[in-house]
Design an enzyme around this catalytic site. Sequence first.
Site, PDB file in Angstrom:
ATOM      1  N   ASP A   1     -75.213  47.406 -64.891  1.00  0.00           N
ATOM      2  CA  ASP A   1     -75.838  46.158 -65.321  1.00  0.00           C
ATOM      3  C   ASP A   1     -77.307  46.470 -65.614  1.00  0.00           C
ATOM      4  O   ASP A   1     -78.086  46.742 -64.704  1.00  0.00           O
ATOM      5  CB  ASP A   1     -75.697  45.104 -64.212  1.00  0.00           C
ATOM      6  CG  ASP A   1     -76.277  43.745 -64.618  1.00  0.00           C
ATOM      7  OD1 ASP A   1     -77.181  43.713 -65.467  1.00  0.00           O
ATOM      8  OD2 ASP A   1     -75.823  42.730 -64.053  1.00  0.00           O
TER       9      ASP A   1
ATOM     10  N   TYR B   1     -76.489  40.828 -58.231  1.00  0.00           N
ATOM     11  CA  TYR B   1     -76.672  39.452 -58.678  1.00  0.00           C
ATOM     12  C   TYR B   1     -75.621  38.582 -57.972  1.00  0.00           C
ATOM     13  O   TYR B   1     -74.445  38.953 -57.891  1.00  0.00           O
ATOM     14  CB  TYR B   1     -76.510  39.399 -60.196  1.00  0.00           C
ATOM     15  CG  TYR B   1     -76.517  38.003 -60.751  1.00  0.00           C
ATOM     16  CD1 TYR B   1     -77.691  37.257 -60.767  1.00  0.00           C
ATOM     17  CD2 TYR B   1     -75.368  37.419 -61.242  1.00  0.00           C
ATOM     18  CE1 TYR B   1     -77.695  35.970 -61.260  1.00  0.00           C
ATOM     19  CE2 TYR B   1     -75.365  36.131 -61.746  1.00  0.00           C
ATOM     20  CZ  TYR B   1     -76.539  35.409 -61.745  1.00  0.00           C
ATOM     21  OH  TYR B   1     -76.546  34.140 -62.236  1.00  0.00           O
TER      22      TYR B   1
ATOM     23  N   LYS C   1     -81.294  36.698 -70.368  1.00  0.00           N
ATOM     24  CA  LYS C   1     -82.556  37.111 -69.752  1.00  0.00           C
ATOM     25  C   LYS C   1     -83.460  37.787 -70.789  1.00  0.00           C
ATOM     26  O   LYS C   1     -83.835  37.149 -71.759  1.00  0.00           O
ATOM     27  CB  LYS C   1     -82.259  37.999 -68.550  1.00  0.00           C
ATOM     28  CG  LYS C   1     -81.108  37.490 -67.648  1.00  0.00           C
ATOM     29  CD  LYS C   1     -81.422  36.180 -66.948  1.00  0.00           C
ATOM     30  CE  LYS C   1     -80.197  35.533 -66.304  1.00  0.00           C
ATOM     31  NZ  LYS C   1     -79.440  36.369 -65.398  1.00  0.00           N
TER      32      LYS C   1
ATOM     33  N   ARG D   1     -63.040  33.714 -83.014  1.00  0.00           N
ATOM     34  CA  ARG D   1     -62.925  34.304 -81.661  1.00  0.00           C
ATOM     35  C   ARG D   1     -62.737  35.813 -81.788  1.00  0.00           C
ATOM     36  O   ARG D   1     -63.344  36.591 -81.088  1.00  0.00           O
ATOM     37  CB  ARG D   1     -61.774  33.680 -80.870  1.00  0.00           C
ATOM     38  CG  ARG D   1     -61.502  34.473 -79.607  1.00  0.00           C
ATOM     39  CD  ARG D   1     -60.589  33.827 -78.561  1.00  0.00           C
ATOM     40  NE  ARG D   1     -59.572  32.962 -79.059  1.00  0.00           N
ATOM     41  CZ  ARG D   1     -58.436  33.357 -79.670  1.00  0.00           C
ATOM     42  NH1 ARG D   1     -58.180  34.646 -79.833  1.00  0.00           N
ATOM     43  NH2 ARG D   1     -57.575  32.467 -80.096  1.00  0.00           N
TER      44      ARG D   1
HETATM   45  C1  LIG Z   1     -78.128  36.397 -64.798  1.00  0.00           C
HETATM   46  C2  LIG Z   1     -77.508  37.675 -64.450  1.00  0.00           C
HETATM   47  C3  LIG Z   1     -76.145  37.897 -64.612  1.00  0.00           C
HETATM   48  C4  LIG Z   1     -75.206  36.797 -65.073  1.00  0.00           C
HETATM   49  O1  LIG Z   1     -75.443  36.429 -66.382  1.00  0.00           O
HETATM   50  P1  LIG Z   1     -75.233  34.929 -66.961  1.00  0.00           P
HETATM   51  O2  LIG Z   1     -75.693  35.047 -68.353  1.00  0.00           O
HETATM   52  O3  LIG Z   1     -76.033  34.003 -66.117  1.00  0.00           O
HETATM   53  O4  LIG Z   1     -73.763  34.652 -66.838  1.00  0.00           O
HETATM   54  C5  LIG Z   1     -75.641  39.149 -64.313  1.00  0.00           C
HETATM   55  N1  LIG Z   1     -76.431  40.134 -63.847  1.00  0.00           N
HETATM   56  C6  LIG Z   1     -77.752  39.960 -63.673  1.00  0.00           C
HETATM   57  C7  LIG Z   1     -78.577  41.091 -63.185  1.00  0.00           C
HETATM   58  C8  LIG Z   1     -78.333  38.738 -63.964  1.00  0.00           C
HETATM   59  O5  LIG Z   1     -79.640  38.558 -63.761  1.00  0.00           O
END
Ligand SMILES: *Cc1c(COP(=O)(O)O)cnc(C)c1O
Length: 380
Positions: free
Chosen positions: A170, A98, A195, A46
Amino acid sequence: MRFDTRLIHAAQPPDSLTGAVNPPIYLSSTFRQSAPNVHKGYVYSRSGNPTRAVLEATIGAIESGRAGLAFSSGLGALATLLEAYPTGSRIVAVDDLYGGTWRLMDHHRRQFGVNVDYVDMTDLANVRAALARPADLVYVESPTNPLLKIVDLKAVARIAHRAHATVAVDNTFATPALQRPIELGADIVLHSTTKYLGGHSDIIGGALAFGDAKLAERFAWLQNAVGAVPSPFDCFLVLRGIHTLGVRMRAHEESARAVAEVLDGHRKVRRVHYPGLDSHPQHALARRQMGGFGGMVSVELSGGSRAALGFMRRLEVFTLAESLGGVESLVDHPATMTHASVPKAEREAHGVRGGLVRLSCGIEDPADLADDVRTALGRS
Ligand SMILES: *Cc1c(COP(=O)(O)O)cnc(C)c1O
Protein backbone atom coordinates in the site's frame (compact mmCIF):
# COMPACT_ATOMS: atom_id res chain seq x y z
CA MET A 1 11.49 10.26 -18.93
CA ARG A 2 12.19 11.56 -15.44
CA PHE A 3 9.47 11.24 -12.82
CA ASP A 4 7.89 14.73 -12.88
CA THR A 5 7.68 14.53 -16.69
CA ARG A 6 6.12 11.08 -16.51
CA LEU A 7 3.37 12.48 -14.25
CA ILE A 8 2.26 14.76 -17.06
CA HIS A 9 3.12 12.89 -20.25
CA ALA A 10 3.42 9.14 -19.59
CA ALA A 11 0.52 7.28 -21.20
CA GLN A 12 -1.35 10.56 -21.80
CA PRO A 13 -0.98 11.53 -25.46
CA PRO A 14 -3.27 14.32 -26.72
CA ASP A 15 -6.69 13.01 -27.79
CA SER A 16 -6.29 11.47 -31.25
CA LEU A 17 -9.64 12.81 -32.50
CA THR A 18 -9.42 16.47 -31.43
CA GLY A 19 -5.93 17.10 -30.07
CA ALA A 20 -7.34 17.93 -26.63
CA VAL A 21 -4.41 17.88 -24.20
CA ASN A 22 -6.64 16.41 -21.50
CA PRO A 23 -8.62 13.22 -22.04
CA PRO A 24 -12.33 13.69 -22.74
CA ILE A 25 -14.66 12.53 -19.96
CA TYR A 26 -16.59 9.74 -21.68
CA LEU A 27 -19.88 9.69 -19.80
CA SER A 28 -21.26 6.74 -21.69
CA SER A 29 -22.19 3.48 -20.03
CA THR A 30 -22.21 1.58 -23.31
CA PHE A 31 -20.65 1.65 -26.78
CA ARG A 32 -22.17 0.92 -30.18
CA GLN A 33 -21.18 -2.31 -31.85
CA SER A 34 -21.17 -2.46 -35.66
CA ALA A 35 -22.10 -6.17 -35.49
CA PRO A 36 -22.44 -8.47 -32.46
CA ASN A 37 -19.13 -8.34 -30.60
CA VAL A 38 -17.50 -6.14 -33.25
CA HIS A 39 -16.42 -2.89 -31.56
CA LYS A 40 -13.61 -0.38 -31.05
CA GLY A 41 -12.27 -1.87 -27.82
CA TYR A 42 -15.00 -0.60 -25.51
CA VAL A 43 -18.22 -2.48 -24.78
CA TYR A 44 -19.62 -1.41 -21.43
CA SER A 45 -18.08 1.06 -18.94
CA ARG A 46 -17.74 -1.41 -16.05
CA SER A 47 -15.49 -3.52 -18.28
CA GLY A 48 -13.62 -0.55 -19.70
CA ASN A 49 -13.99 3.18 -20.25
CA PRO A 50 -11.68 5.40 -22.34
CA THR A 51 -11.21 8.04 -19.61
CA ARG A 52 -10.49 5.35 -17.04
CA ALA A 53 -8.09 3.67 -19.46
CA VAL A 54 -5.92 6.82 -19.54
CA LEU A 55 -5.84 6.95 -15.73
CA GLU A 56 -5.04 3.24 -15.47
CA ALA A 57 -2.16 3.42 -17.93
CA THR A 58 -0.83 6.51 -16.13
CA ILE A 59 -0.91 4.82 -12.72
CA GLY A 60 0.87 1.79 -14.17
CA ALA A 61 3.54 4.06 -15.69
CA ILE A 62 4.20 6.27 -12.65
CA GLU A 63 4.53 3.21 -10.41
CA SER A 64 7.09 1.75 -12.86
CA GLY A 65 4.68 -1.14 -13.48
CA ARG A 66 3.37 -2.87 -16.59
CA ALA A 67 -0.29 -1.94 -16.00
CA GLY A 68 -2.70 -0.25 -13.62
CA LEU A 69 -6.36 -0.63 -12.68
CA ALA A 70 -8.64 1.98 -11.13
CA PHE A 71 -11.31 1.34 -8.50
CA SER A 72 -14.15 3.17 -6.79
CA SER A 73 -12.16 3.41 -3.51
CA GLY A 74 -8.98 2.15 -1.91
CA LEU A 75 -11.00 -0.50 -0.12
CA GLY A 76 -12.70 -1.40 -3.42
CA ALA A 77 -9.18 -2.09 -4.75
CA LEU A 78 -8.36 -4.14 -1.64
CA ALA A 79 -11.65 -6.10 -1.80
CA THR A 80 -10.85 -6.99 -5.42
CA LEU A 81 -7.30 -7.97 -4.45
CA LEU A 82 -8.60 -10.22 -1.66
CA GLU A 83 -10.94 -11.98 -4.14
CA ALA A 84 -7.82 -13.78 -5.35
CA TYR A 85 -7.26 -15.36 -1.90
CA PRO A 86 -9.85 -18.07 -1.15
CA THR A 87 -10.51 -20.08 2.00
CA GLY A 88 -7.34 -21.59 3.41
CA SER A 89 -5.05 -18.92 1.95
CA ARG A 90 -2.50 -17.38 4.26
CA ILE A 91 -1.79 -13.65 4.36
CA VAL A 92 1.13 -12.18 6.30
CA ALA A 93 0.37 -8.50 6.90
CA VAL A 94 2.22 -5.66 8.57
CA ASP A 95 0.88 -5.05 12.10
CA ASP A 96 0.22 -1.30 11.79
CA LEU A 97 -2.42 -1.06 9.07
CA TYR A 98 -5.02 1.43 7.91
CA GLY A 99 -8.10 0.66 10.07
CA GLY A 100 -10.35 -0.16 7.12
CA THR A 101 -7.75 -2.53 5.70
CA TRP A 102 -7.56 -4.32 9.05
CA ARG A 103 -11.37 -4.51 9.18
CA LEU A 104 -11.70 -6.06 5.71
CA MET A 105 -8.88 -8.55 6.30
CA ASP A 106 -10.44 -9.53 9.61
CA HIS A 107 -13.78 -9.98 7.86
CA HIS A 108 -12.15 -12.36 5.36
CA ARG A 109 -10.55 -14.23 8.26
CA ARG A 110 -13.86 -14.74 10.05
CA GLN A 111 -16.19 -15.10 7.09
CA PHE A 112 -14.09 -17.05 4.61
CA GLY A 113 -11.42 -18.78 6.71
CA VAL A 114 -8.47 -16.85 5.30
CA ASN A 115 -5.53 -16.99 7.73
CA VAL A 116 -4.08 -13.57 8.50
CA ASP A 117 -0.96 -13.10 10.62
CA TYR A 118 0.12 -9.61 11.68
CA VAL A 119 3.85 -9.06 11.93
CA ASP A 120 6.05 -6.16 13.05
CA MET A 121 8.04 -5.97 9.83
CA THR A 122 10.50 -3.36 11.06
CA ASP A 123 12.45 -6.38 12.36
CA LEU A 124 13.24 -8.68 9.42
CA ALA A 125 13.70 -11.62 11.80
CA ASN A 126 9.92 -11.49 12.38
CA VAL A 127 9.32 -11.58 8.62
CA ARG A 128 11.66 -14.57 8.19
CA ALA A 129 9.96 -16.40 11.06
CA ALA A 130 6.47 -15.74 9.66
CA LEU A 131 7.52 -16.89 6.19
CA ALA A 132 9.14 -20.10 7.38
CA ARG A 133 5.63 -21.48 6.76
CA PRO A 134 4.01 -21.15 3.30
CA ALA A 135 2.11 -17.93 2.59
CA ASP A 136 0.18 -16.68 -0.40
CA LEU A 137 0.28 -12.93 0.08
CA VAL A 138 2.56 -10.58 1.99
CA TYR A 139 0.81 -7.25 2.57
CA VAL A 140 2.86 -4.21 3.53
CA GLU A 141 2.30 -0.54 4.27
CA SER A 142 5.35 1.70 4.49
CA PRO A 143 5.27 4.25 6.01
CA THR A 144 2.63 2.57 8.17
CA ASN A 145 -0.56 4.25 9.30
CA PRO A 146 -0.66 5.91 11.81
CA LEU A 147 2.75 5.22 13.40
CA LEU A 148 4.85 5.93 10.28
CA LYS A 149 7.11 2.92 10.75
CA ILE A 150 9.30 2.12 7.74
CA VAL A 151 9.58 -1.40 6.34
CA ASP A 152 12.55 -2.50 4.21
CA LEU A 153 10.56 -3.30 1.06
CA LYS A 154 13.45 -4.78 -0.91
CA ALA A 155 14.36 -7.19 1.90
CA VAL A 156 10.73 -8.17 2.58
CA ALA A 157 10.12 -8.81 -1.15
CA ARG A 158 13.20 -11.04 -1.28
CA ILE A 159 12.14 -13.08 1.76
CA ALA A 160 8.52 -13.29 0.52
CA HIS A 161 9.51 -14.44 -2.95
CA ARG A 162 11.70 -17.17 -1.50
CA ALA A 163 8.51 -18.37 0.22
CA HIS A 164 6.64 -18.09 -3.14
CA ALA A 165 4.30 -15.41 -1.81
CA THR A 166 3.01 -12.45 -3.82
CA VAL A 167 4.01 -9.06 -2.40
CA ALA A 168 1.52 -6.18 -2.28
CA VAL A 169 2.46 -2.74 -0.95
CA ASP A 170 0.00 0.00 0.00
CA ASN A 171 1.87 3.05 -1.32
CA THR A 172 -0.80 5.61 -0.35
CA PHE A 173 1.36 7.50 2.18
CA ALA A 174 4.60 7.70 0.20
CA THR A 175 3.15 7.93 -3.35
CA PRO A 176 5.33 7.04 -6.36
CA ALA A 177 6.88 10.50 -6.07
CA LEU A 178 8.82 9.26 -3.03
CA GLN A 179 8.84 5.48 -3.33
CA ARG A 180 8.20 2.97 -6.14
CA PRO A 181 7.73 -0.48 -4.58
CA ILE A 182 7.72 -2.35 -7.91
CA GLU A 183 11.30 -1.13 -8.49
CA LEU A 184 12.12 -2.65 -5.08
CA GLY A 185 10.63 -6.04 -5.95
CA ALA A 186 6.91 -5.76 -5.06
CA ASP A 187 4.39 -7.43 -7.39
CA ILE A 188 1.37 -5.24 -6.68
CA VAL A 189 0.98 -1.65 -5.48
CA LEU A 190 -2.27 -0.45 -3.91
CA HIS A 191 -3.47 3.15 -3.61
CA SER A 192 -6.25 5.03 -2.05
CA THR A 193 -6.29 7.70 -4.79
CA THR A 194 -8.62 9.59 -2.43
CA LYS A 195 -5.43 10.80 -0.74
CA TYR A 196 -2.28 12.21 -2.38
CA LEU A 197 -2.88 11.06 -5.98
CA GLY A 198 -6.23 12.87 -6.13
CA GLY A 199 -4.74 15.42 -3.76
CA HIS A 200 -7.70 17.79 -3.35
CA SER A 201 -10.12 15.92 -1.06
CA ASP A 202 -12.78 15.86 -3.76
CA ILE A 203 -13.05 12.21 -4.82
CA ILE A 204 -13.03 8.69 -3.37
CA GLY A 205 -10.94 6.30 -5.45
CA GLY A 206 -8.47 3.45 -5.47
CA ALA A 207 -5.94 1.79 -7.74
CA LEU A 208 -3.74 -1.23 -8.22
CA ALA A 209 -0.49 -1.28 -10.23
CA PHE A 210 1.27 -4.46 -11.36
CA GLY A 211 4.85 -5.34 -12.14
CA ASP A 212 3.76 -8.25 -14.32
CA ALA A 213 1.32 -8.13 -17.26
CA LYS A 214 -0.07 -11.65 -16.60
CA LEU A 215 -0.91 -10.76 -13.01
CA ALA A 216 -2.56 -7.54 -14.24
CA GLU A 217 -4.73 -9.54 -16.64
CA ARG A 218 -5.98 -11.75 -13.84
CA PHE A 219 -6.97 -8.70 -11.80
CA ALA A 220 -8.53 -6.94 -14.79
CA TRP A 221 -10.82 -9.97 -14.99
CA LEU A 222 -11.63 -9.60 -11.27
CA GLN A 223 -12.14 -5.83 -11.65
CA ASN A 224 -14.87 -6.48 -14.22
CA ALA A 225 -16.34 -9.43 -12.30
CA VAL A 226 -16.58 -7.52 -8.99
CA GLY A 227 -17.42 -4.15 -10.53
CA ALA A 228 -15.98 -1.68 -7.98
CA VAL A 229 -15.04 0.82 -10.70
CA PRO A 230 -14.78 4.63 -10.53
CA SER A 231 -16.83 7.08 -12.59
CA PRO A 232 -15.17 8.66 -15.65
CA PHE A 233 -15.49 12.07 -13.97
CA ASP A 234 -13.59 10.85 -10.88
CA CYS A 235 -10.95 9.31 -13.16
CA PHE A 236 -10.45 12.73 -14.75
CA LEU A 237 -10.03 14.39 -11.34
CA VAL A 238 -7.46 11.82 -10.20
CA LEU A 239 -5.52 12.38 -13.43
CA ARG A 240 -5.58 16.12 -12.85
CA GLY A 241 -4.28 15.53 -9.33
CA ILE A 242 -1.48 13.30 -10.59
CA HIS A 243 -0.15 16.10 -12.83
CA THR A 244 0.87 18.15 -9.77
CA LEU A 245 1.92 15.25 -7.53
CA GLY A 246 5.62 16.08 -7.71
CA VAL A 247 5.31 19.73 -6.65
CA ARG A 248 2.66 18.93 -4.06
CA MET A 249 4.75 16.22 -2.38
CA ARG A 250 7.68 18.61 -2.07
CA ALA A 251 5.39 21.21 -0.48
CA HIS A 252 3.75 18.62 1.85
CA GLU A 253 7.19 17.58 3.03
CA GLU A 254 8.29 21.14 3.72
CA SER A 255 5.16 21.58 5.87
CA ALA A 256 5.65 18.28 7.69
CA ARG A 257 9.25 19.11 8.52
CA ALA A 258 8.25 22.50 9.96
CA VAL A 259 5.56 20.84 12.10
CA ALA A 260 7.79 17.96 13.23
CA GLU A 261 10.48 20.41 14.32
CA VAL A 262 8.01 22.26 16.57
CA LEU A 263 6.86 18.99 18.13
CA ASP A 264 10.28 17.35 18.47
CA GLY A 265 11.58 17.81 22.00
CA HIS A 266 8.56 19.89 23.18
CA ARG A 267 7.89 19.27 26.87
CA LYS A 268 4.26 18.27 26.28
CA VAL A 269 5.21 15.72 23.65
CA ARG A 270 5.97 12.13 24.51
CA ARG A 271 7.03 11.09 21.04
CA VAL A 272 6.98 12.36 17.46
CA HIS A 273 6.72 9.91 14.60
CA TYR A 274 8.22 11.37 11.43
CA PRO A 275 10.64 9.39 9.25
CA GLY A 276 12.54 12.59 8.41
CA LEU A 277 13.72 13.11 12.00
CA ASP A 278 17.14 11.73 12.99
CA SER A 279 15.41 10.28 16.07
CA HIS A 280 13.10 8.06 13.96
CA PRO A 281 14.15 4.40 14.47
CA GLN A 282 14.22 3.71 10.71
CA HIS A 283 15.49 7.12 9.60
CA ALA A 284 18.49 5.64 7.75
CA LEU A 285 16.27 3.13 5.92
CA ALA A 286 13.79 5.87 4.99
CA ARG A 287 16.66 7.94 3.60
CA ARG A 288 17.83 4.99 1.50
CA GLN A 289 14.44 3.72 0.36
CA MET A 290 12.50 6.92 -0.20
CA GLY A 291 13.06 10.06 -2.23
CA GLY A 292 11.63 12.16 0.62
CA PHE A 293 9.85 11.70 3.94
CA GLY A 294 6.30 12.73 3.05
CA GLY A 295 3.65 14.92 4.61
CA MET A 296 2.36 12.82 7.52
CA VAL A 297 3.38 13.40 11.13
CA SER A 298 2.03 11.57 14.17
CA VAL A 299 2.55 12.79 17.71
CA GLU A 300 1.86 11.22 21.07
CA LEU A 301 1.12 13.83 23.73
CA SER A 302 2.28 13.21 27.29
CA GLY A 303 -1.15 14.00 28.72
CA GLY A 304 -2.95 11.14 26.96
CA SER A 305 -6.45 11.42 25.51
CA ARG A 306 -7.36 14.64 27.34
CA ALA A 307 -4.27 16.43 26.08
CA ALA A 308 -4.85 15.12 22.56
CA LEU A 309 -8.45 16.33 22.47
CA GLY A 310 -7.48 19.74 23.86
CA PHE A 311 -4.67 20.11 21.34
CA MET A 312 -6.98 19.25 18.44
CA ARG A 313 -9.64 21.69 19.65
CA ARG A 314 -7.14 24.56 19.76
CA LEU A 315 -5.81 24.00 16.22
CA GLU A 316 -7.17 26.60 13.81
CA VAL A 317 -5.51 25.95 10.45
CA PHE A 318 -5.69 22.14 10.74
CA THR A 319 -9.25 20.88 10.22
CA LEU A 320 -10.52 18.01 12.35
CA ALA A 321 -11.46 15.39 9.75
CA GLU A 322 -10.67 11.88 8.59
CA SER A 323 -8.57 11.37 5.46
CA LEU A 324 -5.24 12.83 4.43
CA GLY A 325 -3.18 13.87 1.45
CA GLY A 326 -5.21 16.91 0.37
CA VAL A 327 -3.91 20.45 -0.09
CA GLU A 328 -5.54 21.45 3.23
CA SER A 329 -4.08 20.33 6.56
CA LEU A 330 -6.14 17.80 8.51
CA VAL A 331 -5.90 16.44 12.03
CA ASP A 332 -7.17 13.02 13.11
CA HIS A 333 -7.50 11.17 16.42
CA PRO A 334 -6.80 7.57 15.33
CA ALA A 335 -8.13 5.90 18.50
CA THR A 336 -11.65 7.32 18.04
CA MET A 337 -11.69 8.08 14.28
CA THR A 338 -9.71 6.29 11.55
CA HIS A 339 -8.67 3.32 13.70
CA ALA A 340 -11.79 2.95 15.86
CA SER A 341 -12.61 -0.27 13.97
CA VAL A 342 -9.49 -1.93 15.43
CA PRO A 343 -10.27 -3.39 18.90
CA LYS A 344 -8.78 -1.33 21.74
CA ALA A 345 -6.47 -4.05 23.10
CA GLU A 346 -5.06 -4.75 19.63
CA ARG A 347 -4.67 -1.05 18.89
CA GLU A 348 -2.94 -0.18 22.14
CA ALA A 349 -0.62 -3.18 21.90
CA HIS A 350 0.66 -1.61 18.67
CA GLY A 351 1.06 1.83 20.22
CA VAL A 352 -2.12 3.56 18.99
CA ARG A 353 -3.19 5.10 22.31
CA GLY A 354 -5.52 7.95 23.24
CA GLY A 355 -2.72 10.51 23.25
CA LEU A 356 -1.86 9.90 19.61
CA VAL A 357 -2.74 12.58 17.06
CA ARG A 358 -2.16 12.22 13.30
CA LEU A 359 -1.43 15.31 11.24
CA SER A 360 -1.76 15.46 7.46
CA CYS A 361 0.32 18.53 6.65
CA GLY A 362 -1.12 20.39 3.67
CA ILE A 363 0.46 22.90 1.33
CA GLU A 364 -0.46 26.08 3.21
CA ASP A 365 2.49 28.26 4.28
CA PRO A 366 4.62 25.99 6.53
CA ALA A 367 5.15 28.88 8.96
CA ASP A 368 1.39 29.13 9.56
CA LEU A 369 1.20 25.40 10.22
CA ALA A 370 4.15 25.55 12.62
CA ASP A 371 2.55 28.54 14.44
CA ASP A 372 -0.78 26.71 14.66
CA VAL A 373 0.80 23.65 16.26
CA ARG A 374 2.97 25.77 18.59
CA THR A 375 -0.03 27.77 19.80
CA ALA A 376 -2.21 24.69 20.26
CA LEU A 377 0.50 23.01 22.35
CA GLY A 378 1.39 26.12 24.33
CA ARG A 379 -1.90 26.83 26.03
CA SER A 380 -2.50 23.22 27.08
C1 LIG B 1 -7.62 5.77 3.08
C2 LIG B 1 -6.73 4.61 3.00
C3 LIG B 1 -7.15 3.39 2.48
C4 LIG B 1 -8.59 3.17 2.05
O1 LIG B 1 -8.93 3.92 0.94
P1 LIG B 1 -10.41 4.52 0.66
O2 LIG B 1 -10.22 5.29 -0.58
O3 LIG B 1 -10.80 5.33 1.84
O4 LIG B 1 -11.30 3.32 0.49
C5 LIG B 1 -6.24 2.36 2.38
N1 LIG B 1 -4.97 2.50 2.80
C6 LIG B 1 -4.52 3.66 3.31
C7 LIG B 1 -3.10 3.77 3.73
C8 LIG B 1 -5.37 4.75 3.43
O5 LIG B 1 -4.93 5.89 3.96
